[in-house]
Design an enzyme around this catalytic site. Structure first.
Site, PDB file in Angstrom:
ATOM      1  N   ASP A  14      -6.509  -2.853   3.384  1.00 11.83           N
ATOM      2  CA  ASP A  14      -5.400  -3.732   3.004  1.00 11.83           C
ATOM      3  C   ASP A  14      -5.564  -5.157   3.544  1.00 11.83           C
ATOM      4  O   ASP A  14      -4.738  -6.020   3.250  1.00 11.83           O
ATOM      5  CB  ASP A  14      -4.070  -3.157   3.522  1.00 11.83           C
ATOM      6  CG  ASP A  14      -3.805  -1.765   3.005  1.00 11.83           C
ATOM      7  OD1 ASP A  14      -4.020  -1.540   1.799  1.00 11.83           O
ATOM      8  OD2 ASP A  14      -3.394  -0.896   3.794  1.00 11.83           O
ATOM      9  N   PHE A  26     -19.248   9.555   2.962  1.00  7.99           N
ATOM     10  CA  PHE A  26     -18.397   9.099   1.859  1.00  7.99           C
ATOM     11  C   PHE A  26     -18.620   7.610   1.621  1.00  7.99           C
ATOM     12  O   PHE A  26     -18.766   6.835   2.560  1.00  7.99           O
ATOM     13  CB  PHE A  26     -16.930   9.353   2.224  1.00  7.99           C
ATOM     14  CG  PHE A  26     -15.951   8.889   1.190  1.00  7.99           C
ATOM     15  CD1 PHE A  26     -15.513   9.744   0.193  1.00  7.99           C
ATOM     16  CD2 PHE A  26     -15.452   7.601   1.199  1.00  7.99           C
ATOM     17  CE1 PHE A  26     -14.618   9.328  -0.764  1.00  7.99           C
ATOM     18  CE2 PHE A  26     -14.559   7.158   0.258  1.00  7.99           C
ATOM     19  CZ  PHE A  26     -14.136   8.026  -0.738  1.00  7.99           C
ATOM     20  N   ASP A  79       0.858  -1.179   0.000  1.00  7.77           N
ATOM     21  CA  ASP A  79       0.000   0.000   0.000  1.00  7.77           C
ATOM     22  C   ASP A  79       0.897   1.232   0.000  1.00  7.77           C
ATOM     23  O   ASP A  79       2.092   1.138   0.309  1.00  7.77           O
ATOM     24  CB  ASP A  79      -0.884  -0.039   1.251  1.00  7.77           C
ATOM     25  CG  ASP A  79      -1.767   1.186   1.373  1.00  7.77           C
ATOM     26  OD1 ASP A  79      -2.306   1.633   0.356  1.00  7.77           O
ATOM     27  OD2 ASP A  79      -1.896   1.703   2.492  1.00  7.77           O
ATOM     28  N   ARG A  92      -1.928  14.866  -2.155  1.00  2.00           N
ATOM     29  CA  ARG A  92      -3.268  14.280  -2.239  1.00  2.00           C
ATOM     30  C   ARG A  92      -4.251  15.408  -2.489  1.00  2.00           C
ATOM     31  O   ARG A  92      -4.201  16.449  -1.830  1.00  2.00           O
ATOM     32  CB  ARG A  92      -3.625  13.552  -0.951  1.00  2.00           C
ATOM     33  CG  ARG A  92      -2.714  12.377  -0.658  1.00  2.00           C
ATOM     34  CD  ARG A  92      -2.819  11.934   0.792  1.00  2.00           C
ATOM     35  NE  ARG A  92      -4.137  11.446   1.143  1.00  2.00           N
ATOM     36  CZ  ARG A  92      -4.525  10.187   1.018  1.00  2.00           C
ATOM     37  NH1 ARG A  92      -3.681   9.288   0.541  1.00  2.00           N
ATOM     38  NH2 ARG A  92      -5.731   9.803   1.356  1.00  2.00           N
ATOM     39  N   THR A 126      -2.321   1.453  -4.849  1.00  2.00           N
ATOM     40  CA  THR A 126      -2.790   2.629  -4.120  1.00  2.00           C
ATOM     41  C   THR A 126      -4.115   3.117  -4.683  1.00  2.00           C
ATOM     42  O   THR A 126      -4.434   2.865  -5.856  1.00  2.00           O
ATOM     43  CB  THR A 126      -1.749   3.768  -4.193  1.00  2.00           C
ATOM     44  OG1 THR A 126      -2.253   4.928  -3.552  1.00  2.00           O
ATOM     45  CG2 THR A 126      -1.404   4.105  -5.636  1.00  2.00           C
ATOM     46  N   GLY A 127      -4.856   3.793  -3.855  1.00  4.59           N
ATOM     47  CA  GLY A 127      -6.100   4.410  -4.303  1.00  4.59           C
ATOM     48  C   GLY A 127      -5.919   5.822  -4.800  1.00  4.59           C
ATOM     49  O   GLY A 127      -6.882   6.476  -5.208  1.00  4.59           O
ATOM     50  N   ASP A 136      -1.422  -0.903   6.059  1.00  2.00           N
ATOM     51  CA  ASP A 136      -1.692  -0.391   7.406  1.00  2.00           C
ATOM     52  C   ASP A 136      -3.165  -0.172   7.701  1.00  2.00           C
ATOM     53  O   ASP A 136      -3.515   0.165   8.826  1.00  2.00           O
ATOM     54  CB  ASP A 136      -0.958   0.943   7.597  1.00  2.00           C
ATOM     55  CG  ASP A 136      -1.617   2.079   6.819  1.00  2.00           C
ATOM     56  OD1 ASP A 136      -1.783   3.176   7.371  1.00  2.00           O
ATOM     57  OD2 ASP A 136      -1.972   1.868   5.645  1.00  2.00           O
TER      58      ASP A 136
END
EC number: 7.6.2.1
Length: 1182
Positions: A887, A615, A465, A673, A753-754, A883
């Site tokens: 994941d 969300f 991740d 981000r 990763t997102g 983490d």
């Protein structure tokens, strides 16, 4: 990029920077190179720009169908508030007593033995012990034959009994805890185990919730309460839970509270709950925010009252209390094949003895009546009788079975115990390793799965991740794009030494965390909302302060007049945005279920929270509907740019949209981000339409999640864009160096990763995952056919790159030929069409030709799918590290799962095999401990095969000289104690303590890790070489004493003692030859075992009742005895010594070269070693 410049300039830069992605078609290769940089990027992208949802296929329909199944009239649970009798009248629901123990007093022995005998080897030894109880087959004493298996079973049974006792003790303590339950209109103490569904319970501050309960009222007049869920999901941040306004005013002690809760049946989903509450003629919807779950603690709330809905084993905590998935070591799986070979060898030995016995019986059939030691006829009485002779056929069968009993230790039962003890010792030293200790989180390394330690030395693929694993997951607001202006390049200063603060009731209130502020942005805010720019900035920061689920907590400081606001929330991104808003004067100071209070530039304003759309992974955005002080109703929305830009009103201001897109690209390119923020004002009809739809969806029994998502989609459209934010998530210390070391070790890195593609690529460069010499192959497709075409073109390109040589200069000034490396970058949309289809094979073929794989915008299940893609198509070992809760599926899918104790809770840790505090700890874990563990365990297995086989072959050679009668010269007790006492401890000690190379060398030369990839310490060649050596040593051990005493009057017991001591000395000296790092414990174990053998043999021969009384004293007093011992050791070990010397001198491996360099102290000048090891990196990818 110039700060505050008009955005059109940045748009030009953006256009040139990404022109290939915008103007190229899906079938063309496009290259680009910036000045002074040799980056080559190959992009395979669709021209179509329509938005495609990222995530798994058909998620909408799946979620809707799941929601339909969650609750309906037949499957719902009816709970009558404060009436447990009626609640349990139709179906008696589970009581609140829990039981985590596996056994009871009556079931312990049968169940535990049943579980232990799942190991086939145990069944084998049980059969051997049973056969030895038959008079016709009795070779050893009946007690002696059972002892080895009984010892192993006893050790495991005692361990399991102790563990289960601890579970029962914990259960007893938990079940007898007290809680306040409403009985006869008074709250009275009641044991947890006696609580029933439907009862009303009162929880005081800092108490643990005894069962899952719907919140009715709290000490807070607005009905809010705070819980800590660390015992449930590992997250330490406080969560808010709300009581419905209709139940707040009810006091069960003063008035009778009654109502009906219709809820879903018990399930494992700790983040979901659907129910309706019927009270006072009203029907109210209940969700996850209205439930307190068992195991959580009530914090910052005086008291809370609720009604029990799930109790005991039906609570979500108990339904989720399952251990990590059981994984099996690759080495142990491979070992089973060698055990089968040894079993075949054992059968062959027994067959040889049976055939020889058959021939001998047939040849000597006329003499059987009178032969000594065999005599078939009994002439002692008046009538001649037969002894126990069952005929030629049965005697052969009995001979075969007796051979199995005599040679039983060919399959080493002690190996299983040895392996377990070695793994425990290895885990101890890993846990105690100071280099795996994280001071920041005060966490030590955790070894949660003891059975796969050696797999750490064979990892070929790492799936990682990014957020919280490679980065710190400590978000810090860096920049913003508001109204075509980029506020990112100015000099950041703090407004005053202490930052922004407000006066409240004579006290100073300031945010706990300081954020650097842009001076020009502060000036815009100070000029007020009179200008268009000022209004945009005002609305932007209002959205940051309001559109979230953050809970503000006021904490004291050493100064009684100064208070700090600590923003608690589940998302570090939200915390960073709220702290940023507070720094610019928009301080969130209060939140309840119905309103929020924000101090805006010194003026306190209250906003009514009319609705909140949380969300979710499909919308990738959240929204809040606020009733503002000016009586207007506004919806504020924030979310990922991929979903937000599609709901922005494009006709409003194209310049702002284009400028924001350019700024977003720039932020992502430097690793930030990003989030986009928008809003719109709702008129009366729009609000009423939304409100009625929202209420209907909230109270729906079927499809509630899908309906709420549809309502949110209807209101989250035609938004005015307010701007975008850039948040920095810094790399953890040592990540670039760690990745470089792991790649040098021949390990392939895949990052899943997102985040956006640009953000992931930027982090890839800063972490040294990507470099300027790599060719980037990018797959961005919106259809299955496009994916197929792009994969084929990319594969062809990768094949060409593998044949394009380049020249690399090493540190010694010499050059060598390498091949151009490729980096594959694929997005989640493409993976939707690739995974679970025939395209998986193409993706794997392409990825196997690339040095690095970077997957962007991937969903949690896609992460597990990518791991399965590799795991199912290769025998190489995989490791997943993460983490967060997203994941967990990836960690459980990989051969080895590693959890990071990070900011996102401990779900990953709880699902992992190993846990640690920082990504960089992977380097010492794999390159040092992984290498040691693999080398030690491989040697331990081979050594156990060798030492048992030597002993069995000595017995076999003796049988050939005793008319195949299966009599043994070695006493039955020595046969039993050989594996348990005589030779067991040294191999365990060496398996725990021996080190073929020092930590310094292994870290300095990561290429040495390739020994595990090449299976140098355990393979078929080593096994057969070991067996050949075993055969030679058994011949030396048996025939030297045999011919030395040939023709003498020495009895069988005396020569048997000689063979026993000779074999023990031989196998221990064999072990001593292979020990590399000697410690006093190693000396004590090896030489102590030889001494222990002497003592045991002496004691056994001192009992007159046992066979061989005083035999050792007769044989040991002669010089020939000692000469035989010396001769056996020299003759048996000399070939091994010579072969070992020649092999290491003429064909040394990397480890042996490095060991020599260590030994002679020239590790710093290891040019030759470096050249030997470099080719490890250049192996064909597959």
């Amino acid at each position: 990029m110039d700060s505050k410049r008009p955005a059109l300039n940045s748009l030009n830069i953006e256009s040139s920077f990404s022109s290939s992605a915008r103007t190229g078609n899906s079938s063309s290769f496009q290259s680009k190179a910036s000045a002074g940089n040799s980056v080559r990027e190959v992009s395979f992208a669709d021209r179509a720009t329509k938005h495609v949802r990222y995530g798994s296929r058909a998620a909408d329909s799946e979620v809707f169908s799941i929601s339909q199944k969650e609750i309906n009239d037949e499957d719902s649970r009816l709970i009558y508030i404060n009436d447990p009798g009626k609640t349990n009248e139709r179906f008696e629901f589970s009581r609140n007593s829990i039981r985590t123990g596996k056994y009871s007093i009556l079931t312990f022995l049968p169940r535990n033995l049943f579980e232990q005998f799942h190991r086939v080897a145990y069944i084998y030894f049980l059969v051997i012990a049973v056969l030895n109880q038959l008079p016709q087959l009795a070779v050893f004493g009946r007690g002696a034959s059972i002892l080895p298996l009984a010892f192993v079973l006893l050790v495991t049974t005692v361990k399991d009994a102790y563990e289960d006792y601890r579970r029962h003790r914990s259960d007893r303590i938990e079940n007898n805890r007290l809680a306040l339950v409403l009985v006869n209109n008074q709250f009275q103490p009641k044991k947890w185990k006696d609580i029933q569904v439907g009862e009303i319970i009162k929880i005081q501050a800092n108490e643990t919730i005894p069962c899952d309960m719907v919140l009715l009222s709290t000490s807070d007049p607005t009905g809010v309460s705070y819980v800590q869920t660390i015992n449930l999901d590992g997250e330490s941040n406080l969560k808010t839970r709300y009581a419905k306004q209709e139940t707040l005013s009810k006091f069960p002690e003063k008035e009778k509270v009654s109502g009906l809760i219709r809820c879903e049946k018990p399930n494992r989903n700790i983040y979901g709950f659907q129910a309706n509450l019927e009270i006072d003629g009203k029907k109210l919807s209940l969700g996850p925010s209205n439930v307190l779950l068992r195991g959580c603690e009530l914090k910052n709330t005086g008291w809370a009252i609720g009604v029990a809905v799930y109790a005991g084993r039906e609570t979500k905590a108990m339904l989720n209390s399952s251990g990590a998935s059981c994984k099996r070591s690759k080495l142990e799986s491979r070992m089973n094949f060698e055990i089968i070979i040894l079993s075949v060898f054992l059968i062959a030995l027994c067959t040889v003895v049976s055939i020889c016995a058959a021939v001998w019986l047939r040849r000597e059939r006329d003499e059987l009546d009178y032969l000594p030691f065999y005599r078939r006829k009994d002439f002692s009485g008046a009538k001649v009788k037969d002894f126990n002779y069952y005929g030629w056929g049965l005697e052969i069968i009995f001979t075969f079975l007796m051979s199995v009993i005599v040679f039983q230790i060919m399959i080493p039962i002690s190996l299983y115990i040895s392996m377990e003890l070695v793994r425990v010792g290895q885990a101890y030293f890993m846990i105690r390793d100071a280099q795996l200790y994280d001071e920041a989180s005060n966490s030590r390394f955790q070894c949660r799965a003891l059975n796969i330690n050696e797999d750490l030395g064979q990892i070929k693929y790492i799936f990682s991740d990014k957020t919280g694993t490679l980065t710190e997951n400590k978000m810090e607001f860096q920049c913003a794009s508001i109204g075509e202006v980029d506020y990112s390049g100015g000099r950041f200063v703090l407004e005053g030494e202490q930052g922004y603060s407000v006066q409240v009731d004579g006290n100073i209130l300031r945010p706990k965390m300081k954020v650097n502020a842009d001076p020009e942005l502060l000036q815009v805010l100070k000029r007020g909302r009179n200008t268009n720019k000022g209004k945009q900035v005002h609305d932007f920061f209002l959205a940051l302060a309001a559109c979230n689920a953050i809970v503000p907590l006021v904490i004291d400081t050493s100064d009684p007049r100064v208070k700090l606001i600590d923003y608690q929330g589940e998302s570090p991104d939200e915390q960073a945005l709220v702290y940023a808003a507070a720094t610019y004067g928009f301080m969130l100071v209060e939140r309840t279920s119905g309103h929020i209070v924000i101090d805006i530039l010194g003026q306190r304003q209250r906003f009514n929270v009319l609705g909140l759309h949380e969300f979710d992974s499909d919308r990738k955005r959240m929204s809040v509907i606020l009733g503002c002080p000016d009586k207007s109703v506004k919806v504020f929305v924030k979310g990922a740019d991929t979903t937000m830009l599609s709901v922005i009103d494009g006709s409003e201001n194209l310049n702002i949209i284009r400028a924001t897109e350019a700024h977003l690209h720039a932020y992502s390119s430097v690793g930030l981000r990003t989030l986009v923020v928008g809003m719109r004002e709702l008129n009366t009809s729009e609000f009423e339409q939304w409100h009625s739809s929202f209420e209907a969806a909230s109270t729906a029994l079927i499809g509630r999640a899908a309906l709420l998502r549809k309502v949110a989609g209807n209101v989250e459209n035609n938004l005015s864009i307010l701007g975008a934010s850039g948040i920095e998530d810094k790399l953890q210390n040592g990540v670039p160096e760690a990745i470089e070391s792991l790649r040098t070790a021949g390990i392939k890195m895949w990052v899943l990763t997102g985040d956006k593609q640009e953000t992931a690529i930027s982090i890839g460069y800063s972490s040294k995952l990507l470099n300027s010499k790599m060719t980037q192959i990018i797959i961005n497709s919106n259809s299955k056919e496009s994916c197929r075409r792009c994969l084929q073109e990319a594969t062809d390109m990768a094949k060409k790159l593998m044949t394009m040589p380049g020249v690399t200069c090493d540190t010694g000034g010499t050059s060598r030929v390498t091949f151009t490396q490729a980096a594959l970058i694929v997005d989640g949309t493409s993976l939707v069409y690739i995974l679970d289809s025939e395209l998986e094979e193409q993706l794997f073929e392409l990825a196997s030709k690339c040095s690095v794989v970077l997957c962007c915008r991937v969903a949690p299940l896609q992460k597990a799918g990518i791991v399965a893609l590799v795991k199912n198509r290769t025998a190489d070992m995989t490791l997943a590290i993460g983490d967060g809760a997203n994941d967990v599926s990836m960690i459980q899918m990989a051969d080895v799962g590693v959890g990071i104790s990070g900011q996102e809770g401990r779900q990953a840790v709880m699902a992992s095999d190993f846990a640690m505090g920082q990504f960089r700890f992977l380097v010492p874990l794999l390159l040092v401990h992984g290498h040691w563990n693999y080398q030690r365990m491989g040697y331990t297995i081979l050594y156990n095969f060798y030492r048992n086989a030597v002993f069995v072959l000595v017995l076999f050679w003796y049988v050939l000289y005793t008319s195949f009668s299966l009599t043994t010269a070695i006493t039955e007790w020595s046969s039993v104690l050989y594996s348990v006492v005589y030779t067991s401890l040294p191999t365990i000690v060496v398996g725990i303590l021996d080190k073929d190379l020092s930590r310094k060398t292994l870290l300095k030369y990561p290429q040495l890790y390739g020994a595990g990839h090449r299976q140098e310490c355990y393979n078929s060649k080593l096994f057969w070489v070991t067996m050949m050596d075993t055969l030679w040593q058994s011949l030396a051990a048996f025939f030297i004493p045999l011919y030395a005493y040939w023709g003498s009057t020495l009895d069988a017991s005396s020569i048997g003692d000689l063979w026993t001591i000779a074999v023990v000395v031989l196998v221990n000296l064999h072990l001593a030859m292979d020990v590399i790092r000697w410690t006093w414990i190693t000396h004590a174990a090896i030489w102590g075992s030889i001494v222990a053998t002497w003592i045991c043999v002496t004691v056994i021969d001192s009992f007159p009742s046992l066979v061989g009384y005083w035999a050792i004293f007769h044989v040991a007093k002669t010089g020939l005895f000692w000469l035989c011992l010396l001769g056996i050791v020299v003759v048996a070990l000399l070939p091994r010594f010579v072969v070992k010397f020649l092999y290491q001198y003429y064909c040394p491996c990397d480890v042996q070269i490095a060991r020599e360099a260590e030994k002679f102290g020239n590790l710093g000048d290891l040019g030759a070693v470096h050249k030997e090891m470099d080719p490890i990196l250049d192996h064909p990818q597959r």
